[in-house]
Design a protein around this motif. Structure first.
Motif, PDB file in Angstrom:
ATOM      1  N   VAL A 112       4.338   1.466 -16.622  1.00 59.18           N
ATOM      2  CA  VAL A 112       3.926   1.504 -15.227  1.00 59.18           C
ATOM      3  C   VAL A 112       4.878   0.679 -14.363  1.00 59.18           C
ATOM      4  N   VAL A 113       5.332   1.299 -13.266  1.00 57.49           N
ATOM      5  CA  VAL A 113       6.226   0.663 -12.309  1.00 57.49           C
ATOM      6  C   VAL A 113       5.529   0.615 -10.959  1.00 57.49           C
ATOM      7  N   LEU A 114       5.464  -0.574 -10.365  1.00 62.16           N
ATOM      8  CA  LEU A 114       4.945  -0.737  -9.011  1.00 62.16           C
ATOM      9  C   LEU A 114       6.127  -0.684  -8.054  1.00 62.16           C
ATOM     10  N   VAL A 115       6.071   0.234  -7.096  1.00 64.93           N
ATOM     11  CA  VAL A 115       7.118   0.376  -6.087  1.00 64.93           C
ATOM     12  C   VAL A 115       6.604  -0.197  -4.773  1.00 64.93           C
ATOM     13  N   ILE A 116       7.302  -1.209  -4.259  1.00 66.55           N
ATOM     14  CA  ILE A 116       6.959  -1.823  -2.983  1.00 66.55           C
ATOM     15  C   ILE A 116       8.065  -1.472  -1.997  1.00 66.55           C
ATOM     16  N   GLU A 117       7.781  -0.519  -1.143  1.00 62.78           N
ATOM     17  CA  GLU A 117       8.773  -0.011  -0.186  1.00 62.78           C
ATOM     18  C   GLU A 117       8.033   0.431   1.064  1.00 62.78           C
ATOM     19  N   ASP A 118       8.393  -0.123   2.222  1.00 65.90           N
ATOM     20  CA  ASP A 118       7.699   0.205   3.458  1.00 65.90           C
ATOM     21  C   ASP A 118       8.204   1.479   4.123  1.00 65.90           C
ATOM     22  N   GLU A 119       9.407   1.931   3.794  1.00 67.54           N
ATOM     23  CA  GLU A 119       9.957   3.163   4.372  1.00 67.54           C
ATOM     24  C   GLU A 119       9.461   4.363   3.573  1.00 67.54           C
ATOM     25  N   PRO A 120       8.651   5.244   4.195  1.00 69.61           N
ATOM     26  CA  PRO A 120       8.034   6.353   3.453  1.00 69.61           C
ATOM     27  C   PRO A 120       9.021   7.258   2.709  1.00 69.61           C
ATOM     28  N   VAL A 121      10.119   7.625   3.340  1.00 65.95           N
ATOM     29  CA  VAL A 121      11.073   8.536   2.694  1.00 65.95           C
ATOM     30  C   VAL A 121      11.699   7.881   1.469  1.00 65.95           C
ATOM     31  N   LEU A 122      12.073   6.609   1.608  1.00 65.07           N
ATOM     32  CA  LEU A 122      12.668   5.893   0.473  1.00 65.07           C
ATOM     33  C   LEU A 122      11.647   5.679  -0.646  1.00 65.07           C
ATOM     34  N   ARG A 123      10.396   5.393  -0.258  1.00 68.63           N
ATOM     35  CA  ARG A 123       9.339   5.197  -1.266  1.00 68.63           C
ATOM     36  C   ARG A 123       9.103   6.490  -2.042  1.00 68.63           C
ATOM     37  N   ILE A 124       9.005   7.586  -1.350  1.00 73.81           N
ATOM     38  CA  ILE A 124       8.801   8.880  -2.018  1.00 73.81           C
ATOM     39  C   ILE A 124       9.966   9.190  -2.949  1.00 73.81           C
ATOM     40  N   ASP A 125      11.188   8.925  -2.482  1.00 68.05           N
ATOM     41  CA  ASP A 125      12.378   9.217  -3.278  1.00 68.05           C
ATOM     42  C   ASP A 125      12.391   8.427  -4.582  1.00 68.05           C
ATOM     43  N   ILE A 126      12.156   7.113  -4.509  1.00 63.93           N
ATOM     44  CA  ILE A 126      12.204   6.304  -5.733  1.00 63.93           C
ATOM     45  C   ILE A 126      11.025   6.627  -6.645  1.00 63.93           C
ATOM     46  N   CYS A 127       9.863   6.900  -6.063  1.00 59.97           N
ATOM     47  CA  CYS A 127       8.699   7.258  -6.884  1.00 59.97           C
ATOM     48  C   CYS A 127       8.952   8.566  -7.626  1.00 59.97           C
ATOM     49  N   ASP A 128       9.509   9.544  -6.926  1.00 61.94           N
ATOM     50  CA  ASP A 128       9.831  10.816  -7.576  1.00 61.94           C
ATOM     51  C   ASP A 128      10.839  10.614  -8.708  1.00 61.94           C
ATOM     52  N   LEU A 129      11.869   9.818  -8.453  1.00 61.38           N
ATOM     53  CA  LEU A 129      12.884   9.544  -9.475  1.00 61.38           C
ATOM     54  C   LEU A 129      12.254   8.933 -10.720  1.00 61.38           C
TER      55      LEU A 129
END
Length: 131
Positions: A15-32
């Motif tokens: 499990v990886v927690l992604v903390i990113e306030d920019e929606p496009v960047l958050r979606i991109d890293i989560c998808d990756l």
């Protein structure tokens, strides 16, 4: 108080927690991360991330943007996460921060933006013993 012992996630995925306030960047890293076999939990900010960390003892890695809004010092937040949840590994990223000038918490890796997608996956795999 968070548990310091690691429990394997019920999905069998790390499990990886992604903390990113920019929606496009958050979606991109989560998808990756999901495309590469990791379970992802998303946080839009620090308060949300702390709540998640308190309730999810299965989080193994935190991927965190240091460029936080409202004057929040991302490095101090990362250090606080390291102090409270020592077993968690961290990837810290930023576009407006010089990684060579930042005092990173122990075992944290800094990756500059724009992100190098294969490098992110290599670092996460190394953190969870899949390298």
């Amino acid at each position: 108080m968070a548990s310091s012992s690691y429990r394997a996630p019920s999905s069998g995925k790390h499990v990886v927690l992604v903390i990113e306030d920019e929606p496009v960047l958050r979606i991109d890293i989560c998808d990756l991360l999901e495309e590469n076999g990791f379970e992802v939990v998303e946080a839009t900010g620090v308060e949300n991330a702390i709540h998640i960390l308190e309730s999810r003892p299965d989080i193994r890695v935190v991927y965190m943007d240091l460029d936080m809004p409202k004057g929040v010092d991302g490095v101090k937040i990362a250090a606080a996460i390291r102090d409270r949840w020592p077993p968690i590994e961290m990837i810290l990223t930023a576009s407006r921060v010089d990684g060579s000038r930042v005092q990173l918490p122990v075992r944290a890796k800094f990756l500059a933006k724009p992100i190098d997608r294969p490098r992110v996956i290599d670092v996460v795999r190394g953190f969870v013993g899949q390298a």
